[in-house]
Design an enzyme around this catalytic site. Structure first.
Site, mmCIF file in Angstrom:
data_model
loop_
_atom_site.group_PDB
_atom_site.id
_atom_site.type_symbol
_atom_site.label_atom_id
_atom_site.label_comp_id
_atom_site.label_asym_id
_atom_site.label_seq_id
_atom_site.Cartn_x
_atom_site.Cartn_y
_atom_site.Cartn_z
ATOM 1 N NE ARG A 303 -3.588 -0.910 0.080
ATOM 2 C CZ ARG A 303 -4.356 -1.107 -0.982
ATOM 3 N NH1 ARG A 303 -4.106 -2.099 -1.810
ATOM 4 N NH2 ARG A 303 -5.359 -0.302 -1.229
ATOM 5 C CD GLU A 332 -2.329 3.446 -6.077
ATOM 6 O OE1 GLU A 332 -3.352 2.848 -6.501
ATOM 7 O OE2 GLU A 332 -1.376 2.845 -5.561
ATOM 8 C CG HIS A 351 -2.231 -0.576 -7.587
ATOM 9 N ND1 HIS A 351 -2.813 0.143 -6.585
ATOM 10 C CD2 HIS A 351 -2.234 -1.864 -7.138
ATOM 11 C CE1 HIS A 351 -3.178 -0.655 -5.593
ATOM 12 N NE2 HIS A 351 -2.825 -1.888 -5.912
#
Length: 616
Positions: A303, A332, A351
């Site tokens: 994370r 993000e 990601h």
């Protein structure tokens, strides 16, 4: 002769009313659970826990409440792209609304019309979202592992189950960590960009070897342990830090568990695999980087928020961190002008940890199954805001879950109107070691059985303790250890209510508590004790309890009255203290006797009191 007829309990099929503190204050007196003479017929909903855990057809949903749905089919809102296999499975049992890139306002407008919400990492499911759902939302499915984008406390208060998909993308995330590890050490991304720009810079992009280097894995869960296995295959020495990981499991794959400071101080490489929680937020800050070996390399596929990105940038600039490989970021997507993203010694991906074809399909199926299971009334083993009960334990305890709720529903109907319930004692008799008997789910179901019939609250495994606390209801659990061994987990469950008046004196124990006890026999719940009287009746359907003087002919008289009134008797049991003394007759019936039948039973001279109890 005293007589009491309990009001029928509503079937819980639609959306529940709010269980927020404000709603509770509006309906319940402070400091006690008030028992009302006539239960409030609240808008019900599909139970989180069904009578058994095997898949069952979805029950029809009531048209009451916000946003009525098509008969028999719940509505699932999917706000981010989900694999085709998962969508196909959802559509077999539910109406699926795929609406991507919703604004916060659009999400709040839609959520009151759906029963389940499926998200990935971009959709933020806030307290405002749960409030906007007005109690209809039953389950939130997070297609992935991390749940920091879901307000778990708000979900719990609303009685909404939150499930994730923690296993399907484990291998993909571990593989991506290894890919970033290798790409970073050999400058693959930088060399690729250089060559495509027309340059040939072999001397500039000299890398480092992995063999013999020490890799510290921070967070030794599913992904962390898979990274360890793969890194050992590359010849690396593996250490780890995880305050919750079993030492023997780490040692089994050749990993030493160390303290946080020790691990980061001796590692050549540090791979992050911890969840984002208040205790891990910005854990890797200036102070942490200062404790690391000069020239350490960082990989983060967990994370983004666990790293203070400004501190990491400073550590890169001063040489404390020689390289970093990042798949996740605090924001993000990160800002286009992010100095960290554009740093020469940082390798980045958007990601992609779970982004393999196999993982995407696996996650989609895993979350679809968990969401549908919750909608069918099953408790998923991947629930994150409910007791984490392993699937095998759920299977073993499933008949006792039914028993616990039935006993709660029965005992609360024995309380006289106007009494306040403040304390409940639950006693489990078992030959199991206490550490081998997880009773959290049973406690929750006793609470559910007690509170729902006499309040407007909806209770499930998610919010049971919270709702009980709001109402000042104290739950005490005790265990009676039985000698010997047993193949069954629990011999019996007792529920006691102390310091309350009873509408049925026969249910009082020698200590003055209302006491009932039950067992599971042939997979079905049975009532085995009322007060000090032993009985043996199935807890299916409805029940009549008669407190009487033991003498011949009583059973025939009561049975004859019920038969004439077209009330079908499906079982009967009598418990007595001694021949000719006090006795309790328990009669299972399919229908509720009308007032005329009740009067005729009450007119039998030997019957001192009786009560009708609705158990479904």
């Amino acid at each position: 002769m005293a007589m009491a007829l309990a009001m029928p309990l509503p079937r819980l099929l639609a959306a529940p009313p709010s269980t927020s503190p404000a709603a509770v204050a509006a309906h319940e007196p402070a400091g006690a659970l008030a028992h009302r003479a006539s239960p409030v017929l609240c808008r019900g909903r599909l139970r989180l826990l069904s009578r058994r855990f095997s898949p069952a057809p979805l029950p029809a949903l009531s048209s009451q409440g916000a946003g009525a749905v098509a008969e028999g089919r719940p509505t699932v809102l999917v706000t981010e792209k989900l694999g085709a296999a998962g969508l196909e499975l959802l559509r077999k049992f539910a109406n699926v609304d795929c609406a991507y890139e919703l604004t916060a306002e659009e999400l709040r407008a839609k959520v009151s019309l759906v029963d389940a919400l499926v998200v990935r990492s971009a959709t933020r499911v806030t307290r405002e979202v749960f409030e906007a759902a007005r109690g209809r939302l039953r389950v939130v499915g997070r297609a992935g592992v991390g749940i920091d984008n879901v307000d778990l406390q708000a979900a719990t208060e609303a009685g909404c189950l939150v499930v994730n998909a923690p296993t399907a993308n484990t291998i993909a995330a571990a593989e991506h960590a290894i890919a970033l590890l290798a790409a970073m050490t050999r400058n693959v991304a930088q060399a690729d960009a250089s060559l495509k720009a027309g340059k040939w810079q072999r001397n500039k992009y000299v890398g480092v070897s992995l063999v013999g280097k020490t890799l510290a894995i921070m967070g030794f869960g599913k992904v962390g342990s898979e990274v360890a296995r793969r890194a050992k295959g590359l010849g690396m020495d593996i250490i780890a830090h995880d305050p919750y990981a079993p030492v023997d499991r780490a040692r089994a794959i050749g990993v030493d568990l160390l303290s946080f400071d020790e691990a980061i101080s001796i590692a050549d490489f540090i791979s992050l695999h911890m969840p984002l929680t208040p205790s891990t937020s910005k854990l890797f800050d200036d102070e942490t980087f200062a404790k690391m070996k000069k020239g350490v390399r960082i990989i983060n596929v967990a994370r983004g928020g666990v790293v203070d990105e400004d501190a990491l940038l400073r550590a890169l600039d001063n040489g404390t961190v020689s390289q970093a490989a990042l798949d996740v970021f605090t924001e993000e997507p990160p800002p286009k002008d992010s100095k960290l993203v554009h740093h020469e010694n940082v390798t980045v991906t958007p990601h992609l940890g779970a982004s393999t074809t196999e993982a995407q399909e696996g996650v989609a199926l895993e979350i679809a199954q968990a969401v549908l299971g919750a909608l069918k009334g099953e408790l998923a083993s991947t629930a994150v805001n409910a007791p984490m009960v392993p699937a095998e334990v759920l299977l073993e305890l499933s008949p006792y879950v039914v028993l616990a709720e039935k006993l709660g529903r029965l005992v609360v109907q024995l309380v006289a109107g106007g009494s306040g319930i403040k304390g409940v004692k639950v006693v489990y008799s078992s030959a199991r070691d206490p550490d081998d008997l997880d009773t959290r789910i049973l406690r929750a179901m006793v609470i559910k059985g007690i509170i729902e019939p006499i309040s407007s609250a909806f209770v499930n495994i998610v919010n049971a303790d919270y709702v009980a606390k709001l109402r000042g209801l104290r739950i005490i659990e005790e265990r009676t250890f039985l000698d010997g061994s047993s193949e069954i987990p629990i011999d019996s469950i007792q529920v006691h209510l102390a310091n309350v008046e009873s509408k049925f004196a026969g249910a009082l124990s020698d200590e003055g508590d209302i006491k009932v006890e039950g067992e599971v026999k042939d997979g079905a719940p049975h009532l085995t004790l009322v007060g000090s009287f032993s009985v043996d009746v199935s807890l299916e359907g409805n029940l009549i309890l008669c407190h009487q003087v033991d003498q011949p002919g009583i059973i025939g008289k009561v049975g004859s009255i019920l038969g004439k009134m077209n009330v079908n008797v499906n079982f009967m049991s009598v418990g007595r203290t001694a021949p000719g003394k006090q006795a309790i007759m328990a009669i299972g019936v399919d229908e509720e006797p009308d007032k005329e039948a009740a009067k005729l039973i009450g007119d039998i001279p030997s019957i001192e009191e009786f009560v009708f109890l609705k158990l479904r």
